[in-house]
Scaffold this motif. Structure first.
Motif, mmCIF file in Angstrom:
data_model
loop_
_atom_site.group_PDB
_atom_site.id
_atom_site.type_symbol
_atom_site.label_atom_id
_atom_site.label_comp_id
_atom_site.label_asym_id
_atom_site.label_seq_id
_atom_site.Cartn_x
_atom_site.Cartn_y
_atom_site.Cartn_z
ATOM 1 N N CYS A 95 70.333 35.028 64.862
ATOM 2 C CA CYS A 95 69.068 35.529 65.392
ATOM 3 C C CYS A 95 67.871 35.059 64.556
ATOM 4 O O CYS A 95 67.496 33.896 64.631
ATOM 5 N N TYR A 96 67.276 35.927 63.742
ATOM 6 C CA TYR A 96 66.199 35.493 62.846
ATOM 7 C C TYR A 96 66.688 34.340 61.970
ATOM 8 O O TYR A 96 65.958 33.360 61.751
ATOM 9 N N GLY A 97 67.903 34.456 61.470
ATOM 10 C CA GLY A 97 68.459 33.385 60.646
ATOM 11 C C GLY A 97 68.556 32.083 61.411
ATOM 12 O O GLY A 97 68.283 31.001 60.862
ATOM 13 N N HIS A 98 68.941 32.144 62.663
ATOM 14 C CA HIS A 98 69.033 30.992 63.570
ATOM 15 C C HIS A 98 67.661 30.314 63.697
ATOM 16 O O HIS A 98 67.528 29.101 63.563
ATOM 17 N N GLN A 99 66.640 31.122 63.925
ATOM 18 C CA GLN A 99 65.277 30.594 64.063
ATOM 19 C C GLN A 99 64.766 30.024 62.742
ATOM 20 O O GLN A 99 64.100 28.982 62.715
ATOM 21 N N LEU A 100 65.097 30.694 61.637
ATOM 22 C CA LEU A 100 64.658 30.231 60.325
ATOM 23 C C LEU A 100 65.359 28.935 59.930
ATOM 24 O O LEU A 100 64.737 28.032 59.345
ATOM 25 N N LEU A 101 66.646 28.824 60.250
ATOM 26 C CA LEU A 101 67.380 27.595 59.970
ATOM 27 C C LEU A 101 66.761 26.422 60.725
ATOM 28 O O LEU A 101 66.575 25.339 60.156
ATOM 29 N N ALA A 102 66.463 26.631 61.992
ATOM 30 C CA ALA A 102 65.840 25.565 62.780
ATOM 31 C C ALA A 102 64.516 25.139 62.160
ATOM 32 O O ALA A 102 64.251 23.942 62.000
ATOM 33 N N LYS A 103 63.707 26.103 61.772
ATOM 34 C CA LYS A 103 62.411 25.793 61.156
ATOM 35 C C LYS A 103 62.600 25.072 59.824
ATOM 36 O O LYS A 103 61.896 24.100 59.516
ATOM 37 N N ALA A 104 63.559 25.524 59.035
ATOM 38 C CA ALA A 104 63.811 24.923 57.720
ATOM 39 C C ALA A 104 64.185 23.458 57.829
ATOM 40 O O ALA A 104 63.895 22.657 56.926
ATOM 41 N N MET A 105 64.818 23.086 58.938
ATOM 42 C CA MET A 105 65.308 21.727 59.110
ATOM 43 C C MET A 105 64.387 20.865 59.980
ATOM 44 O O MET A 105 64.757 19.784 60.407
ATOM 45 N N GLY A 106 63.173 21.374 60.244
ATOM 46 C CA GLY A 106 62.180 20.574 60.953
ATOM 47 C C GLY A 106 61.980 20.915 62.412
ATOM 48 O O GLY A 106 61.207 20.243 63.111
ATOM 49 N N GLY A 107 62.646 21.954 62.910
ATOM 50 C CA GLY A 107 62.458 22.395 64.282
ATOM 51 C C GLY A 107 61.259 23.318 64.415
ATOM 52 O O GLY A 107 60.519 23.544 63.449
ATOM 53 N N VAL A 108 61.090 23.880 65.605
ATOM 54 C CA VAL A 108 59.965 24.773 65.875
ATOM 55 C C VAL A 108 60.503 26.091 66.434
ATOM 56 O O VAL A 108 61.258 26.101 67.413
ATOM 57 N N SER A 109 60.121 27.201 65.806
ATOM 58 C CA SER A 109 60.486 28.532 66.287
ATOM 59 C C SER A 109 59.224 29.328 66.561
ATOM 60 O O SER A 109 58.232 29.192 65.847
ATOM 61 N N GLY A 110 59.242 30.152 67.588
ATOM 62 C CA GLY A 110 58.065 30.942 67.923
ATOM 63 C C GLY A 110 58.367 31.907 69.048
ATOM 64 O O GLY A 110 59.527 32.062 69.471
ATOM 65 N N TYR A 111 57.327 32.583 69.553
ATOM 66 C CA TYR A 111 57.507 33.563 70.621
ATOM 67 C C TYR A 111 57.951 32.892 71.921
ATOM 68 O O TYR A 111 57.424 31.854 72.302
ATOM 69 N N HIS A 112 58.909 33.514 72.578
ATOM 70 C CA HIS A 112 59.409 32.993 73.847
ATOM 71 C C HIS A 112 58.358 33.234 74.931
ATOM 72 O O HIS A 112 57.798 34.332 75.029
ATOM 73 N N ASN A 113 58.128 32.246 75.741
ATOM 74 C CA ASN A 113 57.113 32.361 76.798
ATOM 75 C C ASN A 113 57.435 33.453 77.812
ATOM 76 O O ASN A 113 56.524 34.019 78.429
ATOM 77 N N ASP A 114 58.721 33.774 77.983
ATOM 78 C CA ASP A 114 59.128 34.788 78.955
ATOM 79 C C ASP A 114 59.376 36.149 78.318
ATOM 80 O O ASP A 114 59.916 37.048 78.969
#
Length: 237
Positions: A95-114
């Protein structure tokens, strides 16, 4: 003997802790590893991240914080996660860890549009899952417990997408050979899921009809829950 480190990025509602304990307990309860070999570091309250030489495997919990808040403890944890990936230490981020891992490795995490995804939902695997060490025995469709407002919007370069559904296009991914992020909660059971629905409903003043409809869909998530033991087995290989 292997040591598993749980990086605790937050806590559940205090009203739930009294009867149901907390994130790290739900994870540990679903592992076979002796409790003496599982240690928790609560980074949200300032505990120091451990030396990676002490960790044979790492599990990162969810949180009620938001990755986009860029809190100092979260930024430090992101750097530590990137080191974990570089050293090829088995890593499962939830969850939060999933989003943080993505961000740490150069991805983008943020609020879901839906908006928020909450409840027991159907999740599909991608063709890549059949070749993945953690997901290869998963069926094409499985059930998972969810509660999140933010999401992985863009996967890191080189990441392999493993699961998705109609709400969330990145429900699971792998980066490198031994690091996974999952948006769903393998540590939840039906009691925990229903308790979360009640808590969120109270915060948002949902109708009893809406609560009942969500809770009627709550069910066992055998495949999702088994993910923790699958990951544990990878650590021990």
């Amino acid at each position: 003997m292997k040591n598993i480190c749980i990086i605790k990025t937050g806590s559940t509602f205090k009203t739930m802790q009294a009867d149901l304990n907390d994130f790290e307990d739900w994870i540990t309860d679903k592992l076979s590893t002796a409790r003496s070999r599982v240690f928790t570091v609560h980074v949200e309250v300032g505990e120091e991240l451990p030396d990676l030489s002490l960790c044979d495997g790492v599990i990162v919990t969810g949180s009620h914080s938001m990755v986009t808040d860029e809190e100092q403890w979260s930024k430090k944890t992101a750097s530590w996660l990137a080191d974990t990936v570089d050293r090829q230490i088995p890593l499962l981020a939830i969850c939060y860890g999933h989003q943080l891992l993505a961000k740490a490795m150069g991805g983008v995490s943020g609020y879901h549009n839906d908006g928020m995804e909450i409840g027991t939902v159907e999740i599909q695997t991608t063709p890549h899952a059949h070749e993945d060490a953690l997901f290869r025995d998963f069926p094409e469709s499985f059930m998972g417990h969810t509660i999140h407002s933010q999401t992985v919007m863009t996967l890191p370069e080189g990441a392999v997408r493993l699961a998705f559904n109609g709400h969330d296009s990145n429900h699971a991914f792998r980066i490198g050979e031994r690091a996974w992020g999952v948006q769903f909660h393998p540590e939840f059971d039906e009691v925990i899921m229903n308790a979360y629905i009640e808590e969120v409903a109270q915060e948002k003043s949902w109708s009893r009809e809406r609560i009942t409809a969500l809770q009627k869909e709550t069910r066992k998530t055998a495949e999702a829950t088994a993910l923790l033991k699958r990951f544990e087995a990878l650590i021990c290989e």
